[in-house]
Design a protein around this motif. Structure first.
Motif, PDB file in Angstrom:
ATOM      1  N   VAL A 197     -11.151  -1.852   2.276  1.00  0.00           N
ATOM      2  CA  VAL A 197     -10.379  -0.958   3.139  1.00  0.00           C
ATOM      3  C   VAL A 197      -8.978  -0.802   2.533  1.00  0.00           C
ATOM      4  CG1 VAL A 197      -9.453  -0.569   5.438  1.00  0.00           C
ATOM      5  CG2 VAL A 197     -11.661  -1.729   5.160  1.00  0.00           C
ATOM      6  N   PRO A 198      -8.621   0.401   2.084  1.00  0.00           N
ATOM      7  CA  PRO A 198      -7.276   0.606   1.515  1.00  0.00           C
ATOM      8  C   PRO A 198      -6.208   0.565   2.609  1.00  0.00           C
ATOM      9  CG  PRO A 198      -8.479   2.688   1.616  1.00  0.00           C
ATOM     10  CD  PRO A 198      -9.445   1.615   2.025  1.00  0.00           C
ATOM     11  N   LEU A 199      -5.207  -0.294   2.433  1.00  0.00           N
ATOM     12  CA  LEU A 199      -4.155  -0.481   3.434  1.00  0.00           C
ATOM     13  C   LEU A 199      -2.849   0.176   2.981  1.00  0.00           C
ATOM     14  CD1 LEU A 199      -4.774  -4.255   4.274  1.00  0.00           C
ATOM     15  CD2 LEU A 199      -5.489  -2.280   5.632  1.00  0.00           C
ATOM     16  N   GLU A 200      -2.132   0.744   3.930  1.00  0.00           N
ATOM     17  CA  GLU A 200      -0.816   1.315   3.671  1.00  0.00           C
ATOM     18  C   GLU A 200       0.227   0.519   4.462  1.00  0.00           C
ATOM     19  OE1 GLU A 200      -0.831   5.417   4.680  1.00  0.00           O
ATOM     20  OE2 GLU A 200      -2.443   5.936   3.269  1.00  0.00           O
ATOM     21  N   ARG A 201       1.337   0.114   3.768  1.00  0.00           N
ATOM     22  CA  ARG A 201       2.370  -0.691   4.423  1.00  0.00           C
ATOM     23  C   ARG A 201       3.237   0.213   5.293  1.00  0.00           C
ATOM     24  NH1 ARG A 201       7.653  -2.357   3.587  1.00  0.00           N
ATOM     25  NH2 ARG A 201       8.111  -4.542   4.123  1.00  0.00           N
TER      26      ARG A 201
END
Length: 671
Positions: A625-629
């Protein structure tokens, strides 16, 4: 019966007038005509009535004997891109055609290629269809229809979405295969064919083994003939109804030769065709039994036919029973190589016991002079049949049920308990019949022919009243037609009265008749329950299907999934907590929010954070799952795709320094 002659020299008296009764069309009283009608048609009518009631009861209660245990995409799944194909997995072998699996776009247009793919491997039963290229986003409907290995039609439908769910114009038929009028008629035909086979085989066995003289007794002949006609007609009806029963459900298709040709190419169609051919062979057997065999009076004259009839009859009966074993429950499941021959033996034992019982009922009511030895021989034959039923039935029960919980927790198990209770009642009544059998007189002693008060006068050997010539005279010879009809009624009444006295001469026979008739009534219900069992999913299969469904099913309600995972990377400041929120927590697109807090409960950044999902049961994943801060210690993934529901393994990897890292696993259920 001896005739009563006047004493020499005694004054003659005119005959006592007998009140006239309405004459029947044949010149005899209605009572006499009714008395001549046999009990066999009444038994047949009772069987047909029970069949009609059973067909109505089963029309909506028949369960599938194979079940859909999984699909790809799963029911309700939301996938990002269109899959190459749609696959279905079943609990046991099924028969499908090129049009058995249909995938429909939201507009109702076909989305599949129409070509069925066999993807079965080992014990996995899987079929699929390829999808066309360039499919638009939206909700797709998968409708499927098949025939399980034990000949019962099954069907179903589910949906999945590409991109995101949408409205759909697809309207599925409400009528399931095997339901409606055609389903009721087919269930009735199944019951009637069982009953006809039982009467045919049991009646012939009763004559050949227990009562050879019965081959020349007209009521017994009629009973067996009715059994053959019923069995043959029901088999022909099943063959014609098979196409609409497993397909369109339209009664008119029963007369479509194209549909019939398709049925003949199936396993069940071949079994029904073989059954019809064997019915023709059984007609030849019946003709010999009630023809040349019946005309030969001495045991020595019949000996050369007995062996041929016994061998030939056994082969034909076993062949007919084999058509059921090869196409129904015995042909599927575990230990089929042993189950099918035992099923044949089981069916033959049922027919010998219950069909012989029907023949005994007819004999006791219509031919009361049946010898005690014949009744005792049937008693021994029935005991042997029951012993065979106990052994084969115990094995079949274990094979179809498997566990004690299935015996009480499934529809099949409960029906089996009902059948066992009825068989216990039947054995109890049979024990009463055996007691009456031991009390039977060797021969029937006919009561005195002396006229009883109120009874019509009997014919004499001398000249009759008004110029008639006694028993041998033609009642129509008198000039008075009214008087001729009256004399005919008198003779019929005398004949009926004499038969009744013969029938009631032995009190033990009267008791035996009542107990055997009670057995027959229970038999009708036993046959009904047996037919219901053939239309119900076996308990073992149902439990296996439920377990397979539970492996991929979810028990999570429709709400976000919240998970809190403590971690410790082992280095300085390496402890804390990862909190995850998956919304809406269902298959398809989700939003994943991740928060990392330090030991003091405040948000903290980490050197690296990775999240993935794996569905081990279906060998899917790991799906990263690609996470964005978003902020310190806060991350978001707005396109977390989970293609199907199930028990997913969530894996979180936290790295707090160049060398300090830990991985935490947690199982979460996704709806």
């Amino acid at each position: 019966m001896t005739a009563i002659a006047p004493r020499p020299g005694a004054p003659t008296r005119p005959p006592r007038p007998v009140p006239a009764r309405p004459a029947s069309p044949h010149g005899v009283s209605a009572r006499g005509a009714s008395a001549r009608r046999g009990i066999a048609p009444r038994l047949l009518a009772l069987l047909l009535l029970t069949a009609a009631l059973l067909g109505t009861a089963l029309s909506g209660a028949a369960s599938a004997h194979s079940a859909l245990t999984g699909s790809d995409p799963a029911d309700g799944a939301v996938v990002a891109t269109a899959p190459q194909r749609v696959t279905l997995t079943f609990s046991e072998q099924v028969a499908l055609g090129d049009d058995s699996i249909r995938v429909l776009e939201p507009s109702g247009k076909r989305a599949d290629s129409g070509e069925l793919r066999d993807l079965c491997s080992g014990s996995v039963v899987k079929y699929g269809v390829d999808l066309r290229d360039g499919l638009p986003d939206g909700t797709y409907t998968v409708a499927w229809q098949a025939v399980s290995a034990d000949s019962h039609p099954i069907s179903g439908a589910f949906s999945f979405s590409i991109g995101k769910p949408s409205a759909t114009k697809v309207v599925l038929p409400k009528e399931e295969p095997g339901g409606g009028l055609v389903g009721r008629l087919y269930d009735i035909g199944r019951y009637v064919s069982y009953a006809g086979f039982t009467v045919l085989v049991g009646g012939c066995a009763f004559v050949l083994v227990c009562w050879p003289r019965g081959a020349s007794v007209r009521p017994v002949q009629r009973l067996v003939a009715y059994g053959w006609v019923t069995f043959t007609a029901a088999t022909l009806a099943l063959l014609m109804l098979r196409g609409p029963y497993t397909g369109s459900g339209e009664l008119g298709d029963a007369f479509d030769l194209g549909v019939l040709q398709g049925v003949l190419d199936t396993k069940t169609g071949a079994a029904l065709t073989s059954r019809l051919l064997l019915a023709g062979a059984s007609a030849l057997f019946v003709a010999v039994l009630f023809g040349p065999y019946a005309r030969r009076e001495g045991p020595g004259d019949r000996r050369d036919l007995v062996y041929g009839l016994a061998v030939g009859g056994t082969i034909v009966a076993a062949g007919i029973a084999g058509t059921w074993a090869l196409s129904e429950h015995a042909s599927t499941g575990v230990q089929t190589a042993l189950a099918m021959p035992l099923d044949v033996v089981h069916l033959l034992a049922v027919a010998v016991w219950l069909g012989g019982l029907a023949a005994l009922v007819v004999a006791l009511y219509r031919e009361p002079s049946i010898e005690r030895d014949a009744v005792e021989r049937y008693s021994r034959l029935a005991f042997g049949a029951v012993a065979v039923l106990a052994v084969t039935g115990l094995y079949q029960s274990w094979r179809q049920v498997g566990t004690w919980t299935a015996l009480t927790g499934t529809a099949y198990g409960r029906l089996l308990l009902v059948k066992l209770g009825l068989v216990a009642v039947l054995l109890g009544v049979g024990w009463i019949s055996r007691r009456w059998t031991r009390q039977l007189a060797e021969t029937v002693r006919v009561p005195s022919d002396e006229q009883r008060p109120g009874e019509a006068p009997e014919a004499t050997d001398g000249p009759g009243p008004e110029g008639t010539d006694g028993e041998g005279a033609d009642p129509t010879a008198t000039a008075d037609p009214v008087r001729a009809a009256q004399l005919a009624r008198q003779r019929a009444a005398v004949a009926v009265a004499r038969k009744r006295r013969v029938r009631d001469a032995d009190p033990a026979r009267a008791g035996l008749r009542r107990s055997v008739l009670a057995e027959t009534a229970v038999v009708v219900v036993v046959l009904a329950v047996t037919t219901a069992l053939t239309a119900t999913e076996p308990a073992r299969t149902q439990e296996q299907t439920d377990r397979m469904r539970a492996a991929t099913a979810t028990a999570v309600p429709d709400r976000p999934v919240d998970v809190s995972l403590p971690f410790d990377t082992g280095g300085p400041g390496g402890t804390g907590t990862v909190r995850l929120n998956l919304d809406p927590g269902r298959s398809g697109g989700n939003t994943l929010r991740v928060a990392v807090d330090g030991a003091d409960g405040k948000p903290r950044d980490v050197a690296e954070l990775k999240v993935s999902f794996t569905l081990d049961a279906q060998e899917i994943g790991p799906l990263p799952v690609p996470l964005e801060r978003d902020a310190a210690g806060r991350w978001t993934a707005r396109s977390a795709q989970l293609p199907m529901p199930g028990d997913w393994r969530l894996r979180v990897t936290v790295r707090t320094s160049d060398i300090d890292q830990t991985t935490i696993d947690k199982n979460v259920k996704i709806g």
